[in-house]
Design a protein around this motif. Structure first.
Motif, mmCIF file in Angstrom:
data_model
loop_
_atom_site.group_PDB
_atom_site.id
_atom_site.type_symbol
_atom_site.label_atom_id
_atom_site.label_comp_id
_atom_site.label_asym_id
_atom_site.label_seq_id
_atom_site.Cartn_x
_atom_site.Cartn_y
_atom_site.Cartn_z
ATOM 1 N N ASP A 1 -4.942 -1.842 5.229
ATOM 2 C CA ASP A 1 -3.558 -1.803 4.775
ATOM 3 C C ASP A 1 -2.622 -1.786 5.977
ATOM 4 O O ASP A 1 -3.065 -1.843 7.137
ATOM 5 N N ALA B 1 -0.831 0.562 7.329
ATOM 6 C CA ALA B 1 -1.016 1.684 8.250
ATOM 7 C C ALA B 1 -2.246 1.471 9.141
ATOM 8 O O ALA B 1 -2.217 1.770 10.338
ATOM 9 N N LEU C 1 3.852 10.585 8.649
ATOM 10 C CA LEU C 1 4.224 9.525 7.703
ATOM 11 C C LEU C 1 3.069 9.206 6.762
ATOM 12 O O LEU C 1 3.271 9.004 5.556
ATOM 13 N N ALA C 2 1.845 9.169 7.308
ATOM 14 C CA ALA C 2 0.685 8.876 6.471
ATOM 15 C C ALA C 2 0.465 9.979 5.440
ATOM 16 O O ALA C 2 0.147 9.714 4.271
ATOM 17 N N VAL D 1 2.738 12.008 4.137
ATOM 18 C CA VAL D 1 3.779 11.932 3.116
ATOM 19 C C VAL D 1 3.491 10.794 2.137
ATOM 20 O O VAL D 1 3.643 10.948 0.923
ATOM 21 N N SER D 2 3.044 9.661 2.658
ATOM 22 C CA SER D 2 2.704 8.532 1.781
ATOM 23 C C SER D 2 1.582 8.911 0.822
ATOM 24 O O SER D 2 1.625 8.574 -0.369
ATOM 25 N N ARG D 3 0.585 9.622 1.332
ATOM 26 C CA ARG D 3 -0.517 10.038 0.459
ATOM 27 C C ARG D 3 -0.040 11.032 -0.598
ATOM 28 O O ARG D 3 -0.472 10.976 -1.758
ATOM 29 N N LEU E 1 2.880 11.228 -1.965
ATOM 30 C CA LEU E 1 3.698 10.564 -2.985
ATOM 31 C C LEU E 1 2.873 9.647 -3.869
ATOM 32 O O LEU E 1 3.187 9.478 -5.051
ATOM 33 N N ALA E 2 1.828 9.058 -3.313
ATOM 34 C CA ALA E 2 1.058 8.059 -4.060
ATOM 35 C C ALA E 2 -0.220 8.600 -4.665
ATOM 36 O O ALA E 2 -0.859 7.915 -5.456
ATOM 37 N N PRO F 1 10.875 11.553 -0.005
ATOM 38 C CA PRO F 1 9.971 11.595 1.149
ATOM 39 C C PRO F 1 10.586 12.272 2.361
ATOM 40 O O PRO F 1 9.876 12.883 3.167
#
Length: 263
Positions: free
Chosen positions: A20, A22, A125-126, A128-130, A132-133, A144
């Motif tokens: 992906d 990232a 950042l990674a 926070v993305s995890r 949220l998703a 975020p």
């Protein structure tokens, strides 16, 4: 920054094909700083990584960057050139001075609030993305930026009383939020680069975020496919192996390809 050879670049491209965004950004960062381990790369502030990737881009493809943006008003395709050096220099300078862009703690004080925080890193950042998703995310997940603030707060006090980081996003006044954002931007200016492009057709200004990792991956992908086509043509014509062809300079490869076309 050590220059990466064509074989290593092709290996980076091949490894990133099934990853992906990232994962590809991490591969590119590793190519920019091959002496640095993965954990250390993930701990780098976002703007510092951007500066590294701009440096890699300059080393591989030169200063001139061609950017395409669609006008938000009339949908006209706009194309313009940027100088990669102008975006790499500020963050690189901050890191060279040993400031917060290298992981130091920043402080904001206003109206009885004192907040110590660090700059967001790639790992932040990674995470926070995890959050949220992920499957456990709430139906209406928090902003975020609030999650990032909670992760990056070192300490926070209000009128001398400590406040837990997880309570901070909801309690923090807008004025302090603004001061935090301004302090982070000064310390790590390349963390978020937004361009405002005026459309030559309708005149409307379109904001466009420049994601150097995505931009550089697109360029690397195009380069890799061109190089592999060169390898195919030269191997077919001369019977050379891939390592032998990659060992040729780009100029010499191009000359042999011209000879094949003229034959």
């Amino acid at each position: 920054m050590a220059l990466t050879g064509p074989a290593e670049l092709l290996a980076t491209w091949e490894a990133g094909l099934d990853r992906d965004a990232a994962g590809r950004a991490l591969l590119l960062h590793r190519a920019a700083r091959p002496e640095t381990g993965t954990d250390a790369l993930l701990a780098v502030p976002v703007g510092r990584r951007a500066a590294d990737l701009f440096g890699l881009r300059r080393a591989l493809f030169g200063e001139r960057m061609q950017v395409r943006v669609e006008c938000g008003g009339c949908a006209e395709a706009m194309e313009f050139d940027l100088d990669a050096a102008q975006f790499a220099a500020p963050a690189a300078g901050a890191a060279a001075d040993g400031g917060a862009a290298d992981g130091g703690v920043l402080r904001v004080a206003d109206g009885g609030w004192v907040v110590d925080f660090r700059l967001p890193t790639v790992a932040d950042l990674a995470a926070v993305s995890r959050a949220l998703a992920g499957p456990g995310a709430a139906p209406g997940p928090p902003d975020p930026q609030q999650l990032l603030l909670a992760r990056c707060t070192v300490s926070a006090t209000r009128d001398g009383a400590p406040l837990p980081a997880d309570e901070l996003p909801g309690a923090l006044p807008d004025t302090v939020r603004r001061l935090l954002a301004e302090a982070a931007e000064r310390a790590d200016p390349a963390a978020e680069i937004t361009l405002s492009i005026a459309c030559p057709e309708c005149g409307e200004a379109t904001p466009a975020e420049l994601d150097i990792a995505d931009h550089l991956w697109t360029e690397l992908d195009a380069w890799a496919r061109d190089v592999l086509l060169d390898v195919h043509l030269l191997a077919t014509a001369y019977g050379w192996s891939e390592p032998e062809i990659l060992a040729l300079s780009p100029q010499r490869r191009r000359y042999y390809l011209e000879l094949c076309a003229d034959a």
